[in-house]
Design an enzyme around this catalytic site. Structure first.
Site, short mmCIF file in Angstrom:
data_model
loop_
_atom_site.label_atom_id
_atom_site.label_comp_id
_atom_site.label_asym_id
_atom_site.label_seq_id
_atom_site.Cartn_x
_atom_site.Cartn_y
_atom_site.Cartn_z
N ASP A 121 0.67 -1.12 -0.02
CA ASP A 121 0.08 -0.03 0.16
C ASP A 121 0.90 1.13 0.15
OD1 ASP A 121 0.80 -0.87 2.68
OD2 ASP A 121 -0.57 0.79 3.44
N GLU A 188 -0.08 -1.10 5.69
CA GLU A 188 1.08 -0.60 6.89
C GLU A 188 0.89 0.65 7.04
OE1 GLU A 188 4.74 1.46 8.02
OE2 GLU A 188 3.66 1.47 6.08
#
Length: 489
Positions: A121, A188
Site C-alpha cells: 500500500d 502498513e
C-alpha cells in the site's frame, strides 16, 4: 597550592583527551572488508517493473470500505506476470483482504527461516497538490535519472527489489538451506489498523509453528554525509527499534454561551494552559545504548579535531543530551516526543465553546508504555479537571541486538561493497510492519539498501516522491547477497 593542583588536573585531562582522540578510530574487530562475488542483476527489468507498479493505486485507508480492492487484485496479477519463477517455485498464500506470503522452501528444515518484508500500500496524494508534481504521482515516469511517483521511495522500490532479487536467484539456480518468506502487507500506512495485514500474517506463521532467525523490513537507508573537514561517508542506518505512536484526546468543559459576554477565559483559553503544560514538560531525555553506539561509530570516522569531542562521549553525555533537546530531529532520538496536532472548540464564531478538545500525538521511546504516557499527562497538566481519552496507538518496539548474524551480515555486505559506507544502529521514528513480528523473531531490522540524499528521503509521503536510478544496482546486489549470506548456513 590548590590552584596548582586544579591546573594540573585540567592539563592532565586535556592531554588524556588529546591522546584518546588520536587512537579513537574504527576498531580492528569492526572493520569488515570481505571479497564479495559479483551478482547478476537486471536493472532494466527492475525499473520497468517499478514504473508499472507505481501506476497501480494500492491506496490503503483506515476504513476498509473506502479501499479500492480491485487495485490490489491488479497488483497481485502484476506480480504474477512480472515474476513468474517466484510464482512457479514458491508457495503463495493470501492473508486477510490483500496481504501475501511467499514461501521459498529451504533444504534444511532444522534451520529457522528468514523473512523479507514489504508493504503493497501507499498513501494518497493530498487533495489540491496534484498539480504540484513534476510528473503525475501515479504515472511511474522514468526520466533516466529518477523514477517518479507515489511509492517510489515508500516502498514499492523495496518490494520490487526483493521480488526481483529472488526471481534472479531462482534463475541462477540458487537453492537456499534456510526457508525464505516474502511477506507483503496491505495496510502498513494505516497506523494501528484494526485489520492489520502484517499482524494477521504473523498470526498465520505462528500457527504454522514458524520461528524466524531474522526479519528485514524498511526503515533505514544509505545517506551521504559530507561535513567538510569533519566527516565524509555514506551512513547506512539500520533500525534496531522503532518508536511507538500513541494518541490521546484531552478536553476541557465550560459553561458556554454567547460570544458577546465572554468570561475571562473560554474553554479554549483553559485548554491553552493545558497545551503549555504538555509542551513545557517534555519527557526526560536519555541516551539509549544503541544511540550511544551510533555516535561512537560516527565519531571514530571523524577527523582529528572533531574526535576531541566524540572520543569523550562518556564525559560529555549530559551536555550533549541537553544540546540535543533543542534540535527537534536530535531530540526525537533520545526522548518520547509530545506533539499537539489537532484542536476543536465552538462550531460557530459567535458561540462560546462548551467543550474544547485537543488531540496529542506521543511518539514513545522503547521502554515507555501507553500507560506511562497517561500517567505523564496527569502529572504535568495542572488542570486536574481535564477529560483524557485514549484514541488509538501502538507500543514502541523492543530493541534488536547489534551482534546477531543478520546485523553482522548487513554490516559486512554494505561496508565491503563500498569502503565509504559506515553501518550503525539507529531508532526509526515512524512505524513499520516489522513491529508485528516480535512474537516470532528476536532479530528484527529495518533497512532499505538504497543510497539517497536527505532531500529525496524528505519527499517520502510528499510531493515529487522519486527514486534515484543510481541506487538501484547496489540495492539489487545487496538483497541477493543478503539472502545468500543468511541462507547458506
Amino acid at each position: 597550592m590548590v590552584l596548582k593542583i586544579i591546573l594540573g588536573v585540567i592539563l592532565a585531562l586535556i592531554l588524556i583527551t588529546a591522546i584518546r582522540a588520536i587512537f579513537f578510530v574504527p576498531k580492528k574487530s569492526e572493520k569488515t572488508k570481505a571479497e564479495l562475488p559479483d551478482e547478476a542483476v537486471d536493472v532494466e527489468h527492475y525499473t520497468n517493473a517499478l514504473s508499472d507498479a507505481i501506476k497501480i493505486k494500492t491506496i490503503s485507508n483506515y476504513d476498509a470500505e473506502k479501499v479500492d480492492w480491485n487495485e490490489f487484485e491488479k497488483f497481485h496479477a502484476f506480480l504474477e506476470e512480472r515474476f513468474p519463477l517466484i510464482h512457479k517455485t514458491l508457495t503463495k498464500t493470501k492473508i486477510a483482504q490483500a496481504s501475501l506470503i511467499f514461501k521459498w522452501e529451504g533444504t534444511d528444515p532444522s534451520l529457522d527461516a528468514i523473512a523479507l518484508l514489504s508493504h503493497q500500500d501507499v498513501v494518497p496524494v493530498n487533495a489540491g497538490t496534484e498539480k504540484d508534481w513534476e510528473h503525475d504521482a501515479f504515472e511511474g515516469y522514468n526520466d533516466g535519472e529518477f523514477i517518479w511517483g507515489r511509492g517510489a521511495m515508500d516502498m514499492k522500490n523495496h518490494l520490487i527489489a526483493v521480488m526481483e532479487s529472488v526471481e534472479q536467484l531462482i534463475k541462477d539456480g540458487y537453492v537456499p538451506k534456510r526457508t525464505v518468506y516474502i511477506c507483503l502487507g496491505h495496510n502498513e500506512e494505516v497506523v494501528a489498523a484494526p485489520d492489520n495485514g502484517a499482524r494477521q500474517i504473523v498470526e498465520y506463521l505462528k500457527n504454522q509453528g514458524v520461528h524466524l532467525e531474522a526479519v528485514l523490513d524498511e526503515g533505514g537507508a544509505i545517506l551521504p554525509v559530507n561535513v567538510k573537514g569533519v566527516l565524509e561517508c555514506n551512513l547506512a542506518g539500520v533500525g534496531v527499534a522503532e518508536k511507538g505512536s500513541v494518541n490521546y484526546e484531552i478536553s476541557v468543559n465550560a459553561k458556554g454561551g454567547h460570544s458577546s459576554q465572554p468570561p475571562k477565559h473560554t474553554a479554549l483559553g483553559h485548554l491553552a494552559d493545558v497545551i503549555k503544560d504538555l509542551e513545557n514538560h517534555q519527557f526526560k531525555a536519555k541516551m539509549p545504548a544503541f544511540v550511544y553506539e551510533l555516535f561512537d561509530k560516527i565519531g571514530r570516522r571523524c577527523s582529528y579535531p572533531a574526535r576531541l569531542v566524540t572520543c569523550n562521549l562518556w564525559l560529555l553525555k549530559p551536555l550533549i543530551l541537553k544540546i540535543m533537546t533543542f534540535i527537534p530531529p536530535a531530540a526525537s532520538l533520545i526522548r518520547t516526543c509530545t506533539a499537539v496536532t489537532m484542536a476543536q472548540g465552538s462550531p460557530q464564531f459567535n458561540v462560546l465553546p462548551q467543550k474544547a478538545t485537543i488531540t496529542v500525538n506521543f511518539r514513545t521511546m522503547p521502554g515507555v508504555t501507553i500507560e506511562d504516557v497517561e500517567k505523564h499527562i496527569k502529572k504535568v497538566v495542572k488542570n486536574k479537571e481535564i477529560e483524557t481519552k485514549f484514541l488509538v496507538g501502538k507500543e514502541a518496539s523492543f530493541v534488536s541486538p547489534t551482534d546477531s548474524k543478520a546485523f553482522n551480515a548487513i554490516k559486512e555486505l554494505c561496508e565491503s561493497a563500498d569502503e565509504k559506507t559506515l553501518v550503525a544502529p539507529y531508532l526509526v521514528m515512524g512505524g513499520t510492519d516489522a513491529y508485528n513480528y516480535e512474537p516470532i523473531c528476536e532479530n528484527i531490522y529495518r533497512f532499505s539498501p538504497f543510497l539517497a540524499s536527505t532531500s529525496l528521503l524528505l519527499c517520502t509521503h510528499g510531493t515529487n516522491e522519486r527514486l534515484p536510478l543510481s541506487s538501484v544496482e547496489g540495492a539489487l546486489k545487496f538483497f541477493k547477497r543478503y539472502i545468500k549470506k543468511m541462507t547458506e548456513d
